[in-house]
Design an enzyme around this catalytic site. Structure first.
Site, PDB file in Angstrom:
ATOM      1  N   ASN A 396       0.812  -1.202   0.072  1.00  0.00           N
ATOM      2  CA  ASN A 396      -0.050  -0.136   0.194  1.00  0.00           C
ATOM      3  C   ASN A 396       0.967   1.190  -0.039  1.00  0.00           C
ATOM      4  O   ASN A 396       0.909   2.034  -1.022  1.00  0.00           O
ATOM      5  CB  ASN A 396      -1.034  -0.125   1.111  1.00  0.00           C
ATOM      6  CG  ASN A 396      -2.119   0.978   1.091  1.00  0.00           C
ATOM      7  OD1 ASN A 396      -1.953   2.356   0.364  1.00  0.00           O
ATOM      8  ND2 ASN A 396      -3.179   0.640   1.599  1.00  0.00           N
ATOM      9  N   ASP A 397       1.525   1.422   1.237  1.00  0.00           N
ATOM     10  CA  ASP A 397       2.141   2.806   1.243  1.00  0.00           C
ATOM     11  C   ASP A 397       3.371   2.973   0.241  1.00  0.00           C
ATOM     12  O   ASP A 397       3.877   3.979  -0.116  1.00  0.00           O
ATOM     13  CB  ASP A 397       2.982   3.031   2.646  1.00  0.00           C
ATOM     14  CG  ASP A 397       1.702   2.982   3.630  1.00  0.00           C
ATOM     15  OD1 ASP A 397       0.535   3.452   3.376  1.00  0.00           O
ATOM     16  OD2 ASP A 397       1.740   2.397   4.873  1.00  0.00           O
TER      17      ASP A 397
END
Length: 473
Positions: A396-397
């Protein structure tokens, strides 16, 4: 006895050489396994040298020495047996916790040596005592801090603990601990010196706790690396106190390597080392960005697999979700099917993907992925723009484009993988949940991105079947 003393000294040098050579070989995935084995032989020589040193003294047959030898053997059997069992049985998702725990034990061992030196025979010089205090402080902080990191990684501590004036409190605890260490040295020959030493070690353990509890889970990879450096430094300092060249060399090599890795990890998360050392790192993650409120497109696993089957180039970005699903074997099976169809497949690794340094590299190596298919972020980032498909699995990040554009984002400035620049992006996730930074990812709503919802193991299994069906037809 003289001959035995020479053998002991030679064993220490051999052990030092093996440890350094083993660590050098660990720098490459190709030679990492043999490097670990080589370093293990070095540790065996250290242990053998320790027992030889006991037998080289003239009073080795004294009852208290015999008891110490028996206790040492029992400790080796219990510790070695437990570590061997855990090393073989631990799940890949729990590997970071195990690394944090074992690293803490190394710091605790260095602190234990410091305890003995500060409470043992009263013939130690002031210089050695000061080094002992420094090693005890660093080792104790590594022990308690690593235990907190283990609890955070294992889900036993789900939220960072923060309060007003925390930096001032942490600084006060640290300065008081330093003062207690100085008093322990000053009162070394006095009856009350033992009390100051006890309070010093309590304070040192508290320093490690205070340093770690405010840090968020997303920053644990850097924390583990930092405490690894602490442990190495503590071991090196206690090696000086014990006049043991093997401990000095190995400790300083591990300490310097851990420090360099910490710098690299911090750079990969756009953190400064000062920010790491003074414990408010991770504070930026306290405020979540809401991000775009749109509806993400989704496709079936078979449709995504079909697209990749007829693509020319595919870059895969593995994340922690892949480890949770234990789907690395199924992923490589899918990759081999794509390669059989003449698709060029590469893996892109972000330096802080997963929960510890090198987590994704270890995960892919366990599945048998060839090392020449795995690329670091700096080596592959420019290739995304010319890639047909980017497949993101449970990350995600590290692929969040707001890190490049949104100055209000907590992760602004963090180097990311340029997966969003591929012609087509598929993201395998269980749902639309945010990453550790609690920031929405605008990549999921881009026109060139489609979500493939589900557990990575189940999704990849469907992808494998879809590609096999295309090949059969």
């Amino acid at each position: 006895m003289i001959l035995l003393a020479y053998i002991v000294a030679l064993s220490g040098l051999i052990a030092s050489g093996l440890l350094v050579y083993g660590l050098k070989r660990m720098s490459s995935p190709v030679t990492a396994v043999s490097g670990i084995v080589t370093a293990g032989w070095g540790m065996l020589f250290v242990v053998a040298a320790s027992f030889l040193q006991i037998f080289s003294v003239s009073d080795a047959a004294q009852p208290h020495i015999v008891v110490n030898v028996i206790l040492a053997v029992l400790a080796l059997l219990i510790g070695g047996g437990w570590a061997g069992w855990k090393g073989r049985s631990v799940a890949m998702t729990a590997m970071p916790q195990m690394v944090a725990l074992f690293n803490g034990m190394g710091g605790g061992a260095a602190a234990a040596v410091s305890v003995i030196a500060l409470t043992g025979p009263k013939d130690t010089g002031v210089g050695q005592l000061l080094v002992t205090v420094a090693g005890g402080l660093i080792g104790s902080m590594s022990l308690s801090g690593s235990l907190i990191a283990w609890a955070k990684l294992d889900g036993r501590m789900n939220k960072p603990i923060r309060f007003g004036g925390q930096r001032i409190v942490n600084a006060a605890v640290f300065m008081l601990t330093i003062l207690l260490g100085v008093m322990a040295v000053a009162q070394y020959h006095q009856p009350g010196g033992g009390l100051f030493a006890l309070l010093f070690f309590i304070g040192a353990l508290l320093c490690g706790i205070c340093m770690t509890v405010p840090i968020g889970g997303a920053d644990m990879p850097v924390v583990i690396s930092l405490y690894n450096a602490f442990t190495g430094l503590a071991v090196g300092l206690e090696g000086y106190v014990m006049a043991d060249p093997a401990l000095m060399i190995a400790g300083m090599v591990v300490g310097s390597a851990g420090t360099l890795l910490t710098v690299m990890m911090a750079k990969g998360m756009n953190r400064s080392i000062t920010n790491v050392l003074f414990s408010n790192f991770g504070e930026a993650t306290a405020t979540a960005a809401t991000g775009p409120q749109k509806e993400a497109k989704s496709v079936s696993a078979s449709d995504a697999a079909t697209t990749m089957r007829y693509a020319s180039t595919v870059i895969i970005v593995p994340g922690y979700g892949l480890a949770v699903a234990q789907a690395q074997g199924k992923l490589y099976e899918f990759v081999k099917l794509l390669q059989a169809a003449d698709v060029d497949v590469k893996f892109a690794i972000h330096p802080v993907a997963g929960r510890m340094p090198g987590h994704m590299n270890v995960l892919l190596a366990e599945a048998g992925v060839p090392y020449d298919m795995i690329y670091d972020m700096d080596d592959i980032n420019d290739s995304f723009a010319d890639t047909d498909v980017a497949l993101v699995i449970g990350a995600n990040d590290v692929v969040n484009p707001s890190a490049r554009t949104d100055k209000s984002s907590p992760i602004y400035g963090m180097p990311i993988l340029n997966a969003d620049k591929a012609r087509q992006v598929f993201v395998i996730k269980r749902g639309m949940g945010m990453g550790y930074s609690a920031v929405q990812n605008p990549l999921f709503f881009q026109d060139n991105c489609a979500m493939v919802f589900g557990d990575a193991q189940a999704v990849l299994s469907k992808m494998v079947e879809a590609v096999k069906g295309l090949s059969a037809s």
